[in-house]
Design a protein around this motif. Structure first.
Motif, PDB file in Angstrom:
ATOM      1  N   LEU A   1       0.834  -1.205   0.000  1.00  0.00           N
ATOM      2  CA  LEU A   1       0.000   0.000   0.000  1.00  0.00           C
ATOM      3  C   LEU A   1       0.866   1.251   0.000  1.00  0.00           C
ATOM      4  O   LEU A   1       0.572   2.233  -0.702  1.00  0.00           O
ATOM      5  CB  LEU A   1      -0.926  -0.009   1.220  1.00  0.00           C
ATOM      6  CG  LEU A   1      -2.108  -0.979   1.157  1.00  0.00           C
ATOM      7  CD1 LEU A   1      -2.824  -1.038   2.499  1.00  0.00           C
ATOM      8  CD2 LEU A   1      -3.075  -0.574   0.051  1.00  0.00           C
ATOM      9  N   LEU A   2       1.943   1.208   0.778  1.00  0.00           N
ATOM     10  CA  LEU A   2       2.863   2.343   0.814  1.00  0.00           C
ATOM     11  C   LEU A   2       3.490   2.548  -0.564  1.00  0.00           C
ATOM     12  O   LEU A   2       3.585   3.687  -1.055  1.00  0.00           O
ATOM     13  CB  LEU A   2       3.943   2.103   1.870  1.00  0.00           C
ATOM     14  CG  LEU A   2       4.939   3.233   2.116  1.00  0.00           C
ATOM     15  CD1 LEU A   2       4.225   4.494   2.592  1.00  0.00           C
ATOM     16  CD2 LEU A   2       5.990   2.797   3.133  1.00  0.00           C
ATOM     17  N   ALA A   3       3.901   1.452  -1.196  1.00  0.00           N
ATOM     18  CA  ALA A   3       4.503   1.558  -2.535  1.00  0.00           C
ATOM     19  C   ALA A   3       3.489   2.090  -3.548  1.00  0.00           C
ATOM     20  O   ALA A   3       3.849   2.828  -4.471  1.00  0.00           O
ATOM     21  CB  ALA A   3       5.039   0.199  -2.975  1.00  0.00           C
ATOM     22  N   SER A   4       2.224   1.733  -3.359  1.00  0.00           N
ATOM     23  CA  SER A   4       1.199   2.158  -4.322  1.00  0.00           C
ATOM     24  C   SER A   4       0.933   3.660  -4.269  1.00  0.00           C
ATOM     25  O   SER A   4       0.354   4.213  -5.202  1.00  0.00           O
ATOM     26  CB  SER A   4      -0.107   1.394  -4.077  1.00  0.00           C
ATOM     27  OG  SER A   4      -0.780   1.876  -2.926  1.00  0.00           O
ATOM     28  N   THR A   5       1.351   4.317  -3.185  1.00  0.00           N
ATOM     29  CA  THR A   5       1.190   5.777  -3.100  1.00  0.00           C
ATOM     30  C   THR A   5       2.268   6.511  -3.879  1.00  0.00           C
ATOM     31  O   THR A   5       2.158   7.726  -4.080  1.00  0.00           O
ATOM     32  CB  THR A   5       1.250   6.232  -1.631  1.00  0.00           C
ATOM     33  OG1 THR A   5       2.580   6.020  -1.125  1.00  0.00           O
ATOM     34  CG2 THR A   5       0.244   5.490  -0.776  1.00  0.00           C
ATOM     35  N   ARG A   6       3.330   5.793  -4.263  1.00  0.00           N
ATOM     36  CA  ARG A   6       4.496   6.355  -4.955  1.00  0.00           C
ATOM     37  C   ARG A   6       5.297   7.314  -4.072  1.00  0.00           C
ATOM     38  O   ARG A   6       6.216   7.984  -4.555  1.00  0.00           O
ATOM     39  CB  ARG A   6       4.093   7.079  -6.247  1.00  0.00           C
ATOM     40  CG  ARG A   6       3.337   6.216  -7.241  1.00  0.00           C
ATOM     41  CD  ARG A   6       3.046   7.001  -8.513  1.00  0.00           C
ATOM     42  NE  ARG A   6       2.113   6.324  -9.385  1.00  0.00           N
ATOM     43  CZ  ARG A   6       2.440   5.435 -10.322  1.00  0.00           C
ATOM     44  NH1 ARG A   6       3.703   5.116 -10.488  1.00  0.00           N
ATOM     45  NH2 ARG A   6       1.512   4.894 -11.083  1.00  0.00           N
ATOM     46  N   LEU A   7       4.963   7.372  -2.778  1.00  0.00           N
ATOM     47  CA  LEU A   7       5.719   8.238  -1.867  1.00  0.00           C
ATOM     48  C   LEU A   7       7.048   7.603  -1.468  1.00  0.00           C
ATOM     49  O   LEU A   7       7.993   8.300  -1.086  1.00  0.00           O
ATOM     50  CB  LEU A   7       4.891   8.541  -0.613  1.00  0.00           C
ATOM     51  CG  LEU A   7       3.604   9.341  -0.853  1.00  0.00           C
ATOM     52  CD1 LEU A   7       2.819   9.471   0.447  1.00  0.00           C
ATOM     53  CD2 LEU A   7       3.936  10.724  -1.418  1.00  0.00           C
ATOM     54  N   VAL A   8       7.101   6.280  -1.536  1.00  0.00           N
ATOM     55  CA  VAL A   8       8.323   5.545  -1.209  1.00  0.00           C
ATOM     56  C   VAL A   8       8.630   4.600  -2.373  1.00  0.00           C
ATOM     57  O   VAL A   8       7.731   3.916  -2.878  1.00  0.00           O
ATOM     58  CB  VAL A   8       8.171   4.731   0.089  1.00  0.00           C
ATOM     59  CG1 VAL A   8       9.458   3.974   0.401  1.00  0.00           C
ATOM     60  CG2 VAL A   8       7.797   5.644   1.250  1.00  0.00           C
ATOM     61  N   LYS A   9       9.881   4.560  -2.813  1.00  0.00           N
ATOM     62  CA  LYS A   9      10.267   3.710  -3.939  1.00  0.00           C
ATOM     63  C   LYS A   9      10.308   2.238  -3.534  1.00  0.00           C
ATOM     64  O   LYS A   9      10.624   1.900  -2.393  1.00  0.00           O
ATOM     65  CB  LYS A   9      11.641   4.141  -4.474  1.00  0.00           C
ATOM     66  CG  LYS A   9      11.651   5.521  -5.120  1.00  0.00           C
ATOM     67  CD  LYS A   9      13.036   5.845  -5.655  1.00  0.00           C
ATOM     68  CE  LYS A   9      13.057   7.204  -6.353  1.00  0.00           C
ATOM     69  NZ  LYS A   9      14.396   7.529  -6.883  1.00  0.00           N
TER      70      LYS A   9
END
Length: 326
Positions: free
Chosen positions: A303-311
């Motif tokens: 989910l974190l990766a899907s925000t594109r905020l974290v690579k």
């Protein structure tokens, strides 16, 4: 003809003797599939042939997609070193099966060409196997070597059954740790699956079949050093990983009976879709994983990766630094 039947026909072996104090130490064939890593390969082979083990050990180096090149290691007394070419499916699974089918030992082991056995591995495992003659294979703990860090991961000190492997990959039962009764491998477990897309997870699928034969035991101590690189062979091959995970679920439908296990696979699918930039799919699989097991950390990573905020790379590196993978 099935792979198991083909293995029996090709190998033409007698029943494997179970080690006991009144018999000589069982012979061991160690299969090392390799491609284009000569220095790491030399270290792996030297560690195998240098084991503090009185039984006969043969190291079978299987060259994948290249002609065999002799490894500059002196075998020593009661040791043998063989070099052959993978004539089966290109990749790790075909290479291991090539080695299995020419092995002469009572027991068969695998070692990745970038891993390193510690000196007491074989001796400790044969003793454990002697105490558990019903076990189709035994393992050991590992030391994860990542950059300048070494993270020990102790193996479970209890018998492992199929539900254990459905719930968790149990990374300590690493392919470079396993020691298998050859005849059980040929007659009951079967060869490594060469049909898995890209060979991804072939070791895990093999364990799921092995544990159907009997409980798996492990030496608690870490006796294999496993090298993790910043970018593994499978990194960025997200489409292939998605296909392989679906293949695994179709071949082993009882994952559906273990919510923790199915959540883990769903979260890995979510992460792979995020790697492809398919963020809607990533979130869909992540939410499915959370519904099965809200504690599944991979789902939150996806989910974190899907925000594109974290690579993606950042998340993978953080997991590796802790001695774990996605």
């Amino acid at each position: 003809m099935s792979e198991s039947a083909a293995a029996k026909t090709t190998a033409k072996r007698q029943a494997t003797p179970i080690p006991d104090p009144g018999r000589p130490s069982p012979s061991v064939s160690v299969v090392v599939a390799t491609r284009d890593r000569p220095e790491l390969l030399r270290r792996a082979v030297a560690a195998i042939l240098g084991q503090r083990y009185e039984g006969f050990v043969e190291c079978i180096v299987v060259f994948d997609q290249s002609d065999p090149v002799p490894v500059d290691v002196e075998p020593g007394e009661n040791r043998a070193l063989r070099h052959i070419r993978n004539e089966r499916t290109p990749g790790l699974a075909g290479g291991r099966n090539t080695g299995i089918l020419v092995a002469n030992g009572d027991l068969v082991a695998f070692c990745d060409d970038d891993d390193e056995w510690l000196p007491g591995k074989l001796g400790a495992q044969v003793e454990l196997m002697d105490r558990h003659p019903e076990a189709p294979l035994v393992s050991t703990g590992i030391v994860v070597s990542y950059g300048d860090r070494e993270i020990p991961r102790l193996a479970p000190d209890r018998a492992l059954a199929r539900p254990d492997f459905l719930r968790d990959r149990i990374m300590e039962v690493h392919p470079s740790t396993v020691l298998i009764r050859r005849q059980v491998l040929l007659d009951r477990i079967g060869l490594v699956d060469e049909e898995i897309p890209g060979g991804y997870g072939e070791d895990y699928e093999f364990l799921l079949r092995a544990v159907d034969v009997g409980h798996i035991h492990a030496v608690h101590e870490p006796l294999v050093r496993v090298l993790w690189s910043a970018r593994s062979y499978f990194f960025d091959r997200w489409k292939m990983i998605i296909s392989a995970l679906h293949y695994l679920l179709e071949k082993h439908p009882d994952f559906a009976t273990e919510p923790v296990g199915i959540a883990r696979i769903e979260a890995q699918l979510a992460f792979a879709h995020a790697g492809l930039g398919e963020m809607r799919q990533a979130r869909r699989w992540a939410f499915r994983a959370c519904r099965h097991n809200w504690r599944e950390q991979r789902a939150y990573a996806a989910l974190l990766a899907s925000t594109r905020l974290v690579k993606i790379d950042t998340i993978v590196k953080m997991a590796h630094r802790s001695g774990r993978g996605i």
